[in-house]
Scaffold this motif. Sequence first.
Motif, PDB file in Angstrom:
ATOM      1  N   ALA A 199      -9.934  -2.129   8.276  1.00  0.00           N
ATOM      2  CA  ALA A 199      -9.052  -1.659   7.197  1.00  0.00           C
ATOM      3  C   ALA A 199      -8.023  -0.682   7.756  1.00  0.00           C
ATOM      4  O   ALA A 199      -6.835  -0.733   7.392  1.00  0.00           O
ATOM      5  CB  ALA A 199      -9.870  -0.989   6.099  1.00  0.00           C
ATOM      6  N   PHE A 200      -8.456   0.195   8.638  1.00  0.00           N
ATOM      7  CA  PHE A 200      -7.539   1.137   9.255  1.00  0.00           C
ATOM      8  C   PHE A 200      -6.480   0.406  10.073  1.00  0.00           C
ATOM      9  O   PHE A 200      -5.276   0.692   9.978  1.00  0.00           O
ATOM     10  CB  PHE A 200      -8.298   2.115  10.154  1.00  0.00           C
ATOM     11  CG  PHE A 200      -7.396   2.930  11.038  1.00  0.00           C
ATOM     12  CD1 PHE A 200      -6.747   4.047  10.542  1.00  0.00           C
ATOM     13  CD2 PHE A 200      -7.157   2.542  12.353  1.00  0.00           C
ATOM     14  CE1 PHE A 200      -5.881   4.775  11.343  1.00  0.00           C
ATOM     15  CE2 PHE A 200      -6.301   3.271  13.155  1.00  0.00           C
ATOM     16  CZ  PHE A 200      -5.652   4.390  12.648  1.00  0.00           C
ATOM     17  N   THR A 201      -6.920  -0.538  10.891  1.00  0.00           N
ATOM     18  CA  THR A 201      -6.006  -1.240  11.791  1.00  0.00           C
ATOM     19  C   THR A 201      -4.965  -2.040  11.015  1.00  0.00           C
ATOM     20  O   THR A 201      -3.769  -2.016  11.355  1.00  0.00           O
ATOM     21  CB  THR A 201      -6.801  -2.164  12.734  1.00  0.00           C
ATOM     22  OG1 THR A 201      -7.792  -1.389  13.429  1.00  0.00           O
ATOM     23  CG2 THR A 201      -5.895  -2.832  13.739  1.00  0.00           C
ATOM     24  N   VAL A 202      -5.396  -2.746   9.985  1.00  0.00           N
ATOM     25  CA  VAL A 202      -4.458  -3.523   9.167  1.00  0.00           C
ATOM     26  C   VAL A 202      -3.384  -2.613   8.580  1.00  0.00           C
ATOM     27  O   VAL A 202      -2.179  -2.906   8.656  1.00  0.00           O
ATOM     28  CB  VAL A 202      -5.206  -4.275   8.046  1.00  0.00           C
ATOM     29  CG1 VAL A 202      -4.230  -4.846   7.022  1.00  0.00           C
ATOM     30  CG2 VAL A 202      -6.059  -5.400   8.627  1.00  0.00           C
ATOM     31  N   ALA A 203      -3.798  -1.492   7.995  1.00  0.00           N
ATOM     32  CA  ALA A 203      -2.844  -0.581   7.346  1.00  0.00           C
ATOM     33  C   ALA A 203      -1.898   0.045   8.369  1.00  0.00           C
ATOM     34  O   ALA A 203      -0.686   0.151   8.129  1.00  0.00           O
ATOM     35  CB  ALA A 203      -3.590   0.500   6.575  1.00  0.00           C
ATOM     36  N   ALA A 204      -2.442   0.458   9.515  1.00  0.00           N
ATOM     37  CA  ALA A 204      -1.606   1.105  10.532  1.00  0.00           C
ATOM     38  C   ALA A 204      -0.574   0.137  11.097  1.00  0.00           C
ATOM     39  O   ALA A 204       0.599   0.486  11.284  1.00  0.00           O
ATOM     40  CB  ALA A 204      -2.488   1.659  11.654  1.00  0.00           C
ATOM     41  N   ARG A 205      -0.985  -1.114  11.342  1.00  0.00           N
ATOM     42  CA  ARG A 205      -0.080  -2.084  11.956  1.00  0.00           C
ATOM     43  C   ARG A 205       0.962  -2.607  10.970  1.00  0.00           C
ATOM     44  O   ARG A 205       1.991  -3.146  11.401  1.00  0.00           O
ATOM     45  CB  ARG A 205      -0.892  -3.231  12.562  1.00  0.00           C
ATOM     46  CG  ARG A 205      -1.570  -2.821  13.870  1.00  0.00           C
ATOM     47  CD  ARG A 205      -2.538  -3.875  14.364  1.00  0.00           C
ATOM     48  NE  ARG A 205      -1.902  -5.146  14.645  1.00  0.00           N
ATOM     49  CZ  ARG A 205      -1.335  -5.481  15.806  1.00  0.00           C
ATOM     50  NH1 ARG A 205      -1.310  -4.596  16.809  1.00  0.00           N
ATOM     51  NH2 ARG A 205      -0.815  -6.675  15.990  1.00  0.00           N
ATOM     52  N   ARG A 206       0.717  -2.444   9.689  1.00  0.00           N
ATOM     53  CA  ARG A 206       1.758  -2.810   8.732  1.00  0.00           C
ATOM     54  C   ARG A 206       2.903  -1.792   8.752  1.00  0.00           C
ATOM     55  O   ARG A 206       4.023  -2.113   8.374  1.00  0.00           O
ATOM     56  CB  ARG A 206       1.154  -2.967   7.332  1.00  0.00           C
ATOM     57  CG  ARG A 206       0.412  -4.286   7.215  1.00  0.00           C
ATOM     58  CD  ARG A 206      -0.185  -4.567   5.874  1.00  0.00           C
ATOM     59  NE  ARG A 206      -0.765  -5.917   5.902  1.00  0.00           N
ATOM     60  CZ  ARG A 206      -1.698  -6.364   5.070  1.00  0.00           C
ATOM     61  NH1 ARG A 206      -2.152  -5.550   4.119  1.00  0.00           N
ATOM     62  NH2 ARG A 206      -2.163  -7.592   5.170  1.00  0.00           N
ATOM     63  N   ILE A 207       2.591  -0.603   9.199  1.00  0.00           N
ATOM     64  CA  ILE A 207       3.630   0.412   9.392  1.00  0.00           C
ATOM     65  C   ILE A 207       4.253   0.260  10.779  1.00  0.00           C
ATOM     66  O   ILE A 207       5.470   0.311  10.954  1.00  0.00           O
ATOM     67  CB  ILE A 207       3.044   1.833   9.243  1.00  0.00           C
ATOM     68  CG1 ILE A 207       2.385   2.012   7.862  1.00  0.00           C
ATOM     69  CG2 ILE A 207       4.113   2.892   9.487  1.00  0.00           C
ATOM     70  CD1 ILE A 207       3.332   1.902   6.695  1.00  0.00           C
ATOM     71  N   ASN A 208       3.385   0.080  11.782  1.00  0.00           N
ATOM     72  CA  ASN A 208       3.827   0.004  13.177  1.00  0.00           C
ATOM     73  C   ASN A 208       3.034  -1.103  13.873  1.00  0.00           C
ATOM     74  O   ASN A 208       1.897  -0.882  14.298  1.00  0.00           O
ATOM     75  CB  ASN A 208       3.595   1.343  13.875  1.00  0.00           C
ATOM     76  CG  ASN A 208       3.950   1.295  15.347  1.00  0.00           C
ATOM     77  OD1 ASN A 208       4.425   0.288  15.865  1.00  0.00           O
ATOM     78  ND2 ASN A 208       3.699   2.404  16.047  1.00  0.00           N
TER      79      ASN A 208
END
Length: 349
Positions: A161-170
Amino acid sequence: MTLALGASAALPARAADPLKVGFIYVGPIGDHGWSYQHDQGRLAVEKAFGDKVETSYVESVPEGADAERVITQMVRSGHKLIFTTSFGYMNPTLKVAKMFPDVMFEHATGFMREKNMSTYAARFYEGRAVVGVLAGHMSKTNKVGYVASVPIPEVFRGINAFTVAARRINPAIEVTPIWIGEWYNPGKEADAAKALIDQGADILLQHTDSPAPVQTAAERGIWAVGQASDMERFGPEAHMTAIVDHWDPYYINRVQAALDGTWESTDTWGGLSTGMVNMSAFNKALPENVVAEAKAMEEAIIAGTSHPFMGPIKNQAGEVVVAEGATLSDGDLLGMNWYVEGVNGKVPG
């Protein structure tokens, strides 16, 4: 019990015996994380019910045979409601529950139930998505370290969940977990944190129970996120926020049901919308626009207009596993044992 009721009937001035409520913790209550936060819930029960209840706890109980022994001892010492607060207590709790059908059991984060055994958990992964927004904006190296405990679905959900959200920003963000194989081991947690920082991570997350990663991040001058409770005091400059487990209302509600005679086996999985998961105060050094975006994500999850696992999502091999517009079901989340795209390393065997 019949004799006790008869005695109290003959002596109406005598107060009813208190309900004995027991708690079993995988770590010490001084871990300032998971077990500490569950114990705050126990203290809330004492405050809410006074002499109607008598609580006790056993801390640092290993998962497995020791847990079965401790649970059995609690039953034999008169406890009628017992909370077992770690995934690895599931089978021992189930075994003892079948042996003592007149005792009420509550198991945290598991999936096995009986007529006298409930399950409860929190959607911690929702908080990880909120933090992912912060990290996507704040990482300068595009490398995030993740101090992980044991490879169960709950931990995979948080990493993903963290990785998906972070990579949608960067989209350049990469997340590297180091698995320590334990829930609480400050030395191992600190060593893993140092190794991740040495590899270039400028933000640390953890799914372990001590503040050691936050303290290490503070010493090395990078960002970190607290786990289970507000860990700001262990690294005020480093602490971005914490994903806080708020067990008090659940424990009070279940004890009330036991006292009322309305307790029954249930399955509870609460999150940001129910208050079982909270975000602690955001670090004042974070840019206002970044905090605003993270809060918008939090509000959208609460409103049900966003979901941490809403597609499109690819797995580590680059294959689409959640189509655009689709969302992973609770069943899929409960069985999660894989990494999303952007996570480094192999899934532990």
